[in-house]
Scaffold this motif. Structure first.
Motif, PDB file in Angstrom:
ATOM      1  N   LEU A 238       0.814  -1.208   0.000  1.00  0.00           N
ATOM      2  CA  LEU A 238       0.000   0.000   0.000  1.00  0.00           C
ATOM      3  C   LEU A 238       0.848   1.259   0.000  1.00  0.00           C
ATOM      4  O   LEU A 238       1.896   1.313   0.641  1.00  0.00           O
ATOM      5  N   LYS A 239       0.373   2.267  -0.704  1.00  0.00           N
ATOM      6  CA  LYS A 239       0.919   3.613  -0.601  1.00  0.00           C
ATOM      7  C   LYS A 239      -0.268   4.538  -0.414  1.00  0.00           C
ATOM      8  O   LYS A 239      -1.176   4.580  -1.250  1.00  0.00           O
ATOM      9  N   ILE A 240      -0.284   5.258   0.684  1.00  0.00           N
ATOM     10  CA  ILE A 240      -1.463   6.036   1.080  1.00  0.00           C
ATOM     11  C   ILE A 240      -1.190   7.531   0.969  1.00  0.00           C
ATOM     12  O   ILE A 240      -0.187   8.032   1.476  1.00  0.00           O
ATOM     13  N   ILE A 241      -2.101   8.224   0.308  1.00  0.00           N
ATOM     14  CA  ILE A 241      -2.086   9.689   0.285  1.00  0.00           C
ATOM     15  C   ILE A 241      -3.145  10.153   1.277  1.00  0.00           C
ATOM     16  O   ILE A 241      -4.347  10.037   1.038  1.00  0.00           O
ATOM     17  N   LYS A 242      -2.690  10.630   2.415  1.00  0.00           N
ATOM     18  CA  LYS A 242      -3.589  10.939   3.518  1.00  0.00           C
ATOM     19  C   LYS A 242      -4.440  12.183   3.258  1.00  0.00           C
ATOM     20  O   LYS A 242      -4.117  13.029   2.429  1.00  0.00           O
ATOM     21  N   VAL A 243      -5.517  12.290   4.034  1.00  0.00           N
ATOM     22  CA  VAL A 243      -6.319  13.507   4.083  1.00  0.00           C
ATOM     23  C   VAL A 243      -5.611  14.509   4.986  1.00  0.00           C
ATOM     24  O   VAL A 243      -5.129  14.143   6.068  1.00  0.00           O
ATOM     25  N   ALA A 244      -5.524  15.748   4.564  1.00  0.00           N
ATOM     26  CA  ALA A 244      -4.917  16.779   5.408  1.00  0.00           C
ATOM     27  C   ALA A 244      -5.974  17.395   6.321  1.00  0.00           C
ATOM     28  O   ALA A 244      -7.129  17.583   5.927  1.00  0.00           O
ATOM     29  N   ASN A 245      -5.567  17.684   7.552  1.00  0.00           N
ATOM     30  CA  ASN A 245      -6.389  18.428   8.517  1.00  0.00           C
ATOM     31  C   ASN A 245      -7.641  17.675   8.947  1.00  0.00           C
ATOM     32  O   ASN A 245      -8.648  18.289   9.306  1.00  0.00           O
ATOM     33  N   TYR A 246      -7.577  16.368   8.951  1.00  0.00           N
ATOM     34  CA  TYR A 246      -8.770  15.572   9.255  1.00  0.00           C
ATOM     35  C   TYR A 246      -8.682  14.933  10.627  1.00  0.00           C
ATOM     36  O   TYR A 246      -7.629  14.471  11.051  1.00  0.00           O
ATOM     37  N   LYS A 247      -9.814  14.909  11.328  1.00  0.00           N
ATOM     38  CA  LYS A 247     -10.001  14.137  12.552  1.00  0.00           C
ATOM     39  C   LYS A 247     -11.323  13.399  12.425  1.00  0.00           C
ATOM     40  O   LYS A 247     -12.251  13.869  11.759  1.00  0.00           O
ATOM     41  N   HIS A 248     -11.434  12.256  13.089  1.00  0.00           N
ATOM     42  CA  HIS A 248     -12.608  11.410  12.902  1.00  0.00           C
ATOM     43  C   HIS A 248     -13.913  12.071  13.318  1.00  0.00           C
ATOM     44  O   HIS A 248     -14.978  11.731  12.789  1.00  0.00           O
ATOM     45  N   ASP A 249     -13.848  12.980  14.270  1.00  0.00           N
ATOM     46  CA  ASP A 249     -15.094  13.577  14.752  1.00  0.00           C
ATOM     47  C   ASP A 249     -15.441  14.881  14.044  1.00  0.00           C
ATOM     48  O   ASP A 249     -16.417  15.554  14.408  1.00  0.00           O
TER      49      ASP A 249
END
Length: 413
Positions: A238-249
């Protein structure tokens, strides 16, 4: 001079963004992640696909396959990610489409065949039509890297995570790397429901997780790898491009409907609770313009004043439950999003209330209910008169164990 300055500004921004990309150790040794930055307080949420400088150079010179649908967009103009990449010179070879099709206009459960994208001329391989859930070696022949870029809603029976499983398995077996453009989970705050008993494994529930799992697609992919859920324990690179400025809530309004019947923000928030009615004789609004936000049945006339009549709607639901029958029941259209999220749990009250109100209890449930619930226990509990508190208490040991496992694979707070 203006062109030179503009170029220098672009180059500087690209370098700064690229420098923020990082390979992070994770529970899967073959997994790499890239993130624009650490969470910036009050910064805008930026999906992985929008952070083009983090991945564009990595794609150049490779033959690319893309698992995408209508939610796979980039930027404020909502440009299709495949169009953006092709325009940027990326060698996209094939498109793979999940349930509802590449353009997202097929009804729930409708067979979707292979096709050709008229805009790019690329072949589109259906991963839903004729039970072709998993890419074959022939499908992946000549592909160096697959991209998975689909908006999920964080619920076990929403089939995009089942497609993810099969794509990961095929990639692992054929030595193809998978890049995930991660996107926020609009129900990321919610972890609730019974844990799936794997004897009830199906395309609407493959793994021992609760109904609402509180993870993004990329986090869930790490769990699939880390827990050894792929066939023969293979691991997907896997190579993941993350979401910026994200929190689950954090609340997140999707820019594009994830499927034809999740067509409003309220329907997406109600979905973990009201989709269980798919396993009953009730209408949950398919065949109306407010699916998952109304609940009813013709036999409740006189018990409820609110009513609606499901009709055939091409592209949404051609043959909905209780078609052309006036249904009486509960209207959830005007419920506040804060009221839904404030509960912090799946709403069982509507299910218990309508079961108790329904006169023909022997025919309230259908066989699909157990697949959706993931366990035969929930139906038994309702039929034997267990209270909401008793039902929730029975979920807690499984939820506690799941939350501990989930924590190992999180990319965000």
């Amino acid at each position: 001079m203006n062109k030179i300055c503009a170029f220098l500004r672009f180059a500087l921004i690209t370098v700064l963004l690229a420098n923020t990309a990082c390979s992070q150790a994770s529970n899967c040794k073959s997994c790499k992640t890239a993130s624009a930055s650490k969470n910036i307080k009050n910064g805008p949420i930026i999906p992985g696909a929008d952070q083009i400088p983090l991945y564009i150079n990595y794609l150049k010179g490779k033959n690319i396959g893309m698992v995408i649908n209508q939610t796979s967009v980039i930027g404020k103009n909502l440009t299709a990610s495949v169009d953006s990449l092709v325009h940027s010179g990326v060698n996209v070879k094939k498109i793979f489409g999940p349930e509802h099709g590449f353009r997202g206009n097929a009804s729930n459960g409708a067979t979707v065949g292979d096709a050709k994208d008229p805009k790019t001329g690329l072949p589109v391989i259906s991963l839903y039509g004729n039970k072709h859930y998993k890419p074959t070696p022939a499908d992946l022949k000549g592909i160096d890297l697959m991209i998975f870029d689909i908006q999920d809603v964080g619920v076990r029976f929403y089939t995009y995570i089942s497609t993810l499983h099969y794509v990961m398995e095929a990639c692992a077996e054929n030595n193809v790397e998978l890049m995930i453009f991660d996107r926020p989970n609009p129900n990321g705050y919610l972890i609730d429901g019974p844990i799936l008993d794997t004897v009830n494994r199906s395309f609407v529930g493959m793994h021992p997780i609760p109904i609402a799992h509180g993870m993004t697609i990329a986090e869930y992919a790490q769990m699939i790898n880390g827990e050894g859920w792929l066939k023969n324990g293979v691991k997907c690179k896997l190579k993941i491009i993350k979401v910026a400025n994200y929190k689950h809530d954090l609340p997140y309004t999707l820019p594009v409907n994830p499927s034809p019947n999740l067509n409003t923000p309220i329907s997406i928030l109600l979905y973990p609770s009201t989709c269980l009615f798919e396993g009953t004789t009730f209408s949950l609004g398919r065949g109306t313009l407010v699916p998952f936000a109304v609940l009813g049945h013709p036999e409740l006339k006189g018990k409820y004043s609110f009513s609606f009549t499901p009709k055939s709607i091409p592209g949404m639901s051609e043959n909905p439950p209780q078609k052309d029958q006036e249904c009486f029941g509960i209207d959830l259209q005007n419920i506040s999003p804060n009221d839904i999220t404030g509960m912090g749990s799946i709403n069982l009250k509507w299910l218990l209330e309508l079961y108790n109100a329904f006169p023909d209890k022997d025919h309230f449930f259908n066989a699909y209910f157990i697949k959706l619930a993931g366990t035969a226990e929930l139906r038994k509990q309702i039929e034997t008169g267990k209270t909401e508190e008793e039902i929730r208490a029975s979920w807690q040991p499984g939820l506690t164990a799941f939350k501990a496992t989930r924590k190992k694979y999180l990319l965000y707070e």
